[in-house]
Design a protein around this motif. Structure first.
Motif, PDB file in Angstrom:
ATOM      1  N   TRP A  70      15.974  17.639 -21.479  1.00 20.50           N
ATOM      2  CA  TRP A  70      16.020  18.050 -19.844  1.00 20.50           C
ATOM      3  C   TRP A  70      14.862  17.199 -19.010  1.00 20.50           C
ATOM      4  N   ASN A  71      14.396  15.572 -20.114  1.00 20.11           N
ATOM      5  CA  ASN A  71      14.461  14.515 -20.041  1.00 20.11           C
ATOM      6  C   ASN A  71      14.730  14.119 -20.006  1.00 20.11           C
ATOM      7  N   ARG A  72      16.575  13.491 -19.753  1.00 26.83           N
ATOM      8  CA  ARG A  72      17.530  12.673 -20.292  1.00 26.83           C
ATOM      9  C   ARG A  72      18.580  13.059 -19.143  1.00 26.83           C
ATOM     10  N   VAL A  73      18.820  14.174 -19.550  1.00 29.22           N
ATOM     11  CA  VAL A  73      20.551  14.175 -19.214  1.00 29.22           C
ATOM     12  C   VAL A  73      20.581  14.708 -17.432  1.00 29.22           C
ATOM     13  N   TRP A  74      21.748  14.502 -17.157  1.00 29.38           N
ATOM     14  CA  TRP A  74      22.223  15.234 -15.743  1.00 29.38           C
ATOM     15  C   TRP A  74      22.547  16.659 -15.561  1.00 29.38           C
ATOM     16  N   GLN A  75      22.066  17.616 -14.528  1.00 32.05           N
ATOM     17  CA  GLN A  75      21.390  18.732 -14.335  1.00 32.05           C
ATOM     18  C   GLN A  75      22.070  19.456 -13.247  1.00 32.05           C
ATOM     19  N   PRO A 162      -1.218   2.066   1.542  1.00 35.21           N
ATOM     20  CA  PRO A 162       0.476   2.730   1.864  1.00 35.21           C
ATOM     21  C   PRO A 162       1.963   2.617   1.082  1.00 35.21           C
ATOM     22  N   ALA A 163       1.608   0.790   1.034  1.00 32.45           N
ATOM     23  CA  ALA A 163       3.156  -0.202   1.233  1.00 32.45           C
ATOM     24  C   ALA A 163       4.302   0.945   0.136  1.00 32.45           C
ATOM     25  N   THR A 164       3.470   1.318  -0.924  1.00 33.34           N
ATOM     26  CA  THR A 164       3.604   1.548  -2.158  1.00 33.34           C
ATOM     27  C   THR A 164       3.698   3.024  -2.977  1.00 33.34           C
ATOM     28  N   PHE A 165       2.509   3.308  -2.567  1.00 33.17           N
ATOM     29  CA  PHE A 165       2.044   4.364  -2.165  1.00 33.17           C
ATOM     30  C   PHE A 165       3.417   5.940  -1.746  1.00 33.17           C
ATOM     31  N   ARG A 166       4.498   6.149  -2.647  1.00 30.22           N
ATOM     32  CA  ARG A 166       5.695   6.620  -2.201  1.00 30.22           C
ATOM     33  C   ARG A 166       5.941   8.147  -3.313  1.00 30.22           C
ATOM     34  N   LEU A 167       6.635   9.346  -3.136  1.00 30.67           N
ATOM     35  CA  LEU A 167       6.516   9.810  -4.528  1.00 30.67           C
ATOM     36  C   LEU A 167       8.153   8.788  -5.376  1.00 30.67           C
ATOM     37  N   PRO A 168       7.429   9.588  -6.110  1.00 24.49           N
ATOM     38  CA  PRO A 168       8.510   9.143  -7.480  1.00 24.49           C
ATOM     39  C   PRO A 168       9.434   9.549  -7.249  1.00 24.49           C
ATOM     40  N   GLU A 169      10.884   9.353  -7.144  1.00 22.93           N
ATOM     41  CA  GLU A 169      12.068   9.809  -7.032  1.00 22.93           C
ATOM     42  C   GLU A 169      12.537  10.135  -8.803  1.00 22.93           C
ATOM     43  N   ALA A 170      13.565  11.390  -8.405  1.00 17.71           N
ATOM     44  CA  ALA A 170      14.428  11.337  -9.758  1.00 17.71           C
ATOM     45  C   ALA A 170      16.471  10.402  -9.176  1.00 17.71           C
ATOM     46  N   ARG A 171      16.916  10.827  -9.845  1.00 16.71           N
ATOM     47  CA  ARG A 171      18.060  10.370 -10.142  1.00 16.71           C
ATOM     48  C   ARG A 171      19.521  11.387  -9.136  1.00 16.71           C
ATOM     49  N   VAL A 172      20.288  11.065  -8.607  1.00 11.20           N
ATOM     50  CA  VAL A 172      20.620  12.146  -7.560  1.00 11.20           C
ATOM     51  C   VAL A 172      21.943  12.009  -7.568  1.00 11.20           C
ATOM     52  N   GLY A 173      22.339  12.451  -8.316  1.00 12.15           N
ATOM     53  CA  GLY A 173      24.614  12.073  -7.790  1.00 12.15           C
ATOM     54  C   GLY A 173      25.551  13.745  -6.748  1.00 12.15           C
ATOM     55  N   PRO A 185      15.729   7.366 -15.323  1.00  7.88           N
ATOM     56  CA  PRO A 185      16.097   6.386 -14.837  1.00  7.88           C
ATOM     57  C   PRO A 185      16.726   5.323 -15.463  1.00  7.88           C
ATOM     58  N   ASN A 186      17.255   5.339 -16.959  1.00  4.31           N
ATOM     59  CA  ASN A 186      18.523   4.732 -18.057  1.00  4.31           C
ATOM     60  C   ASN A 186      19.108   5.275 -18.166  1.00  4.31           C
ATOM     61  N   ALA A 187      19.585   6.664 -17.782  1.00  4.87           N
ATOM     62  CA  ALA A 187      20.370   7.753 -18.153  1.00  4.87           C
ATOM     63  C   ALA A 187      21.873   6.887 -17.194  1.00  4.87           C
ATOM     64  N   GLU A 191      29.338  10.146 -12.751  1.00  4.12           N
ATOM     65  CA  GLU A 191      30.803  10.087 -13.280  1.00  4.12           C
ATOM     66  C   GLU A 191      30.664  10.104 -15.251  1.00  4.12           C
ATOM     67  N   GLU A 192      30.643   9.303 -15.573  1.00  2.00           N
ATOM     68  CA  GLU A 192      30.367   9.484 -16.963  1.00  2.00           C
ATOM     69  C   GLU A 192      29.889  10.650 -17.837  1.00  2.00           C
ATOM     70  N   HIS A 193      28.711  11.332 -16.981  1.00  2.00           N
ATOM     71  CA  HIS A 193      28.430  12.294 -17.799  1.00  2.00           C
ATOM     72  C   HIS A 193      29.453  13.656 -18.185  1.00  2.00           C
ATOM     73  N   LEU A 194      30.380  13.792 -16.527  1.00  2.00           N
ATOM     74  CA  LEU A 194      31.298  14.706 -16.279  1.00  2.00           C
ATOM     75  C   LEU A 194      32.231  14.589 -17.017  1.00  2.00           C
ATOM     76  N   GLU A 195      32.697  13.351 -17.222  1.00  2.00           N
ATOM     77  CA  GLU A 195      33.600  12.768 -18.778  1.00  2.00           C
ATOM     78  C   GLU A 195      35.473  13.658 -17.892  1.00  2.00           C
ATOM     79  N   ASP A 196      35.659  14.562 -18.083  1.00  2.00           N
ATOM     80  CA  ASP A 196      37.516  15.304 -18.061  1.00  2.00           C
ATOM     81  C   ASP A 196      37.025  15.733 -16.518  1.00  2.00           C
ATOM     82  N   LEU A 197      36.155  16.151 -16.455  1.00  2.00           N
ATOM     83  CA  LEU A 197      35.923  17.747 -15.283  1.00  2.00           C
ATOM     84  C   LEU A 197      36.394  17.184 -14.017  1.00  2.00           C
TER      85      LEU A 197
END
Length: 459
Positions: A70-75, A162-173, A185-187, A191-197
């Protein structure tokens, strides 16, 4: 086509699974060009290995799933149409992770970790439209892009930039009208995860569907128990006996592709081998239509599949204004269900387009959350209808309490009625491994092999 002879024809190899052989021969009889994806057979190795019962209740297994999966995979987090306007948001939660998925611009979606940078309060607890993210505890506020907007009594926080006090982000696709998130962040890319879909869904673009129902229910079992009920048709005879008149359950084709994708194809308009006798075509049409009085007469040379598929094509034309004369009988009728690891199941074809999602209920290995989405083709003319509101079923409600599911509510109830007994039986088992069918449960084995690979990854 009959199911009497599933042996190889002259020139055919004799080790092809009977489900694959049957379904591919059925496609040979289709009168329209068959999409290449339906010809992409990929049976798994004929392995009879089972799964340890402890996988479904052991807290250590759950910990591994959180840490390594869950902490590493696209969902899948939501449909794009569920957040159509800038400021529209949903909350996606999995185990300890909570994300705010928000449209920050007409063509941009972001996902922020749902925790105030002051003292950790959740910023959002439900879907809705927001202009900013304001903590309900002390009023710390961030803009839609995650940048800091306000700190009450800012003079008392000289350590904050204030310039760096941002909400941390997850990746989106995005793919197929769905929004996917990944907290690693290193996943690799989505497109690679979707394979042939994506290639397989070229014929059935899910971005051209609209969300007509989204039903969410908590169930008393591990998320894998629920998920596995939907990636095999072997249980149909016992759990869904009403389907035996119209579905070739034992002749389902099962395919496994890369580590993330698998599929099953179940022919509709053909009766099951489990019946005492095969139904004739008129009986199958009558059973499929739920007709008890109407006399069904088929033209000479016609079949139940052709009659039923023609009705589906006509219905699609009435509902959408689009011409569906080109779609095959298979696309019009059959159960074409894909699985994308770890927990997402989109359907292809046209008879019914579902998308399922299965998640652990917080950190309880004995409880899970099931999402059922119903997707319909978008009408050709007029504006795109808005997405249906999400309906959450309470503990005293069942799937049939959601009329949006139609006759399928009963089918989901039949599955759900077994989940608690499966969970209890797994805990009571004294064996170190269950027993899986070599072919009909090959997708379950494939799923657990991918889990194992994630558990043992060194990166």
């Amino acid at each position: 086509m009959t199911t009497a002879d599933m042996g190889p024809r002259p020139g055919e190899v004799d080790d092809v699974p009977r489900g694959e052989r049957f379904y591919q021969r059925l496609l040979d009889e289709d009168t329209r060009p068959v999409p290449a994806s339906l010809r992409a057979t990929s049976a798994g190795p004929p392995d009879g290995a089972g799964i340890a019962p402890s996988r479904y209740f052991d807290p250590e297994i759950h910990r591994l799933e959180v840490e390594r999966v869950w902490n590493r995979v696209w969902q899948m987090a939501c449909r794009e149409e569920q957040i159509p306007e800038v400021g529209d948001s949903v909350v996606y939660e999995i185990a300890d992770t909570s994300l705010i998925v928000v449209r920050t611009a007409p063509d941009e979606i972001r996902a922020f970790h749902n925790s105030c940078l002051h003292r950790g309060t959740q910023l959002r607890t439900r879907a809705g439209h927001v202009k900013r993210f304001r903590c309900p505890y002390h009023g710390f506020t961030w803009n839609l892009d995650g940048s800091l907007h306000e700190i009450p009594c800012a003079w008392d926080f000289p350590q904050v930039d204030p310039a760096t006090f941002r909400l941390p982000e997850a990746r989106v696709g995005t793919w197929g009208g769905f929004v996917f998130v990944n907290t690693d962040p290193n996943a690799g890319p989505l497109e690679e995860h979707l394979e042939d879909l994506p290639a397989h869904f070229t014929a059935w673009p899910l971005e051209e569907r609209r969300l007509t129902a989204h039903i969410v229910r908590t169930m008393p079992c591990n998320w894998k128990v629920a998920l596995e009920a939907f990636i095999e048709a072997y249980h149909t005879m016992t759990v869904h006996p009403q389907l035996l008149r119209t579905a070739a359950d034992t002749l389902t084709q099962y395919d496994v592709y890369g580590p993330h994708v698998s599929r099953m194809l179940t022919a509709v308009g053909i009766s099951s081998e489990h019946l005492d006798r095969p139904l004739d075509d008129a009986e199958i049409v009558k059973a499929m239509l739920g007709s008890t009085e109407e006399e069904i007469v088929l033209e000479p040379g016609s079949t139940a599949r052709r009659v039923l598929a023609d009705r589906v094509r006509a219905s699609l034309h009435r509902r959408t204004g689009r011409d569906h004369a080109h779609i095959t009988d298979a696309e019009a009728l059959d159960g074409i269900e894909y699985f994308l690891f770890p927990n997402f199941m989109p359907w292809g074809g046209y008879l019914t387009s579902f998308a399922y999602r299965f998640r652990p209920d917080g950190n309880d290995p004995g409880s899970c959350v099931i999402d059922i989405m119903v997707l319909e083709p978008v009408p050709q003319d007029g504006p795109r209808p808005p997405a249906a509101k999400t309906r959450y079923l309470g503990p005293d409600e069942s799937w049939t309490d959601a009329p949006e599911l139609g006759v399928f509510g009963r089918v989901f109830n039949q599955d759900g009625a077994r989940f608690a007994r499966v969970q209890r039986g797994l805990r009571a088992s004294v064996r170190t491994s269950g027993t899986l069918a070599r072919y009909q449960e090959s997708r379950i084995r494939h799923f657990h092999a991918t889990l194992d690979a994630y558990f043992t990854r060194s990166d």
